[in-house]
Enzyme design. Structure first.
Site: not given
Ligand code: AP5
Length: 210
Positions: A13, A88, A123, A156, A167
Site C-alpha cells: 500500500k 482499518r 523493508r 521499522r 499485525r
Molecule cells: P509496503 O508498501 O511498505 O507495504 P504496506 O502495505 O504499506 O505495509 P505496511 O506494513 O506499512 O502496512 P500496515 O498496514 O501494517 O502498516 P501501517 O504503517 O499502515 O511494502 C512492504 C515491503 O514490500 C517494502 O519493503 C516494499 O518495498 C516491498 N514491496 C512493495 N510492493 C512490492 C511488490 N509488488 N513486489 C515486491 N516487493 C514489494 O501501520 C502500522 C501500525 O500503525 C499498525 O499496526 C497500527 O498499530 C497503526 N495504525 C496505522 N493505521 C491505523 C489505523 N487506521 N487505525 C489504528 N491503528 C493504525
C-alpha cells in the site's frame, strides 16, 4: 480523486501510494506514517501511540479518527488524496461517512500471507517521510540511503516476527471483514493481484484510475 488503498500489512500500500501521489499530484495520507511521527514525541500521546504500534495492535479509534479527519482537511488534500492504512475497521469506515467524506474508488491489494514475511523482512524506510524500500525488490539508488534526501534508512520497529504475527491477526479479525462493507456499498471497488512486481501493480492501478 479520493482513493482508499486496502490490503494486508506488507501488501504494498505504502509503495503504491507513494507512486500514485507523484503520478496524480494528490496527497498521500498514511496513518501509519502519521502515527510513527507522533510516537517519536515524548508526550503522553506519543508514548501511548508507540505502545500500540510496537505491539502490532490498532491505535484506538477515538485517537486515529480525529487525526485523520484533521489531516484530510488540510489544503494539500483539496485536489484529492489517497488513504493508505485508513480505514482499518468498520467503525473507521463509517466515520468517513459521518464526517461527510466521499470516496471515489477503493482498491484492494490482494496478496498471499506467505509473501508477507519476505517483503517485510527486507523493508527499509525513511522515517521522516515514510518512503518505503526493499533491499531486493525495490532497492534505493544508494544502499541504505533515501533517494531524495540521502538520509539513513531504518528497519521499522514493528517489522519483528512476533509483531508481524500480531499485525496479521489484527488484519484478519478487524480489517478483512471491512472489505464487505465497501463491496456492498455504492462505490467502485477493485481487487488487484499485488503479488506481482511493483511496476506491474502500479500499471494495473493507473489503468483503473485512468
Ligand atoms: P509496503 O508498501 O511498505 O507495504 P504496506 O502495505 O504499506 O505495509 P505496511 O506494513 O506499512 O502496512 P500496515 O498496514 O501494517 O502498516 P501501517 O504503517 O499502515 O511494502 C512492504 C515491503 O514490500 C517494502 O519493503 C516494499 O518495498 C516491498 N514491496 C512493495 N510492493 C512490492 C511488490 N509488488 N513486489 C515486491 N516487493 C514489494 O501501520 C502500522 C501500525 O500503525 C499498525 O499496526 C497500527 O498499530 C497503526 N495504525 C496505522 N493505521 C491505523 C489505523 N487506521 N487505525 C489504528 N491503528 C493504525
Amino acid at each position: 480523486m479520493r482513493i482508499i488503498l486496502l490490503g494486508m500489512p506488507g501488501a504494498g500500500k505504502g509503495t503504491q501510494a507513494q507512486i500514485i501521489e507523484e503520478e496524480l499530484a494528490i496527497a498521500n495520507v498514511s496513518t501509519g506514517a502519521i502515527l510513527r511521527e507522533v510516537s517519536k514525541s515524548k508526550s503522553d500521546l506519543g508514548q501511548k501511540v508507540q505502545s500500540y504500534v510496537n505491539s502490532g495492535q490498532l491505535v484506538p479509534d477515538e485517537i486515529i479518527i480525529e487525526m485523520l479527519v484533521q489531516r484530510i482537511s488540510k489544503d494539500d488534500c483539496n485536489n484529492g488524496f489517497i488513504l493508505d492504512g485508513f480505514p482499518r475497521n468498520i467503525e473507521q469506515a463509517k466515520s468517513l461517512d459521518q464526517a461527510g467524506v466521499s470516496i471515489d474508488l477503493v482498491i484492494y491489494l490482494k496478496i498471499l500471507e506467505e509473501q508477507i514475511i519476505e517483503r517485510m523482512s527486507g523493508r527499509r524506510i525513511h522515517l521522516a517521510s515514510g518512503r518505503s524500500y526493499h533491499t531486493t525488490f525495490n532497492p534505493p539508488k544508494v544502499d541504505g540511503k533515501d533517494d531524495l534526501t540521502g538520509e539513513e534508512l531504518v528497519q521499522r520497529s514493528d517489522d519483528k516476527p512476533d509483531v508481524i504475527k500480531k499485525r496479521l491477526e489484527v488484519y484478519f479479525n478487524e480489517t478483512e471483514p471491512m472489505l464487505d462493507f465497501y463491496k456492498n456499498k455504492d462505490i467502485q471497488f477493485y481487487e488487484i493481484d499485488a503479488s506481482e512486481p511493483v511496476k506491474a501493480v502500479t500499471e494495473k492501478i493507473l489503468k483503473i484510475i485512468n
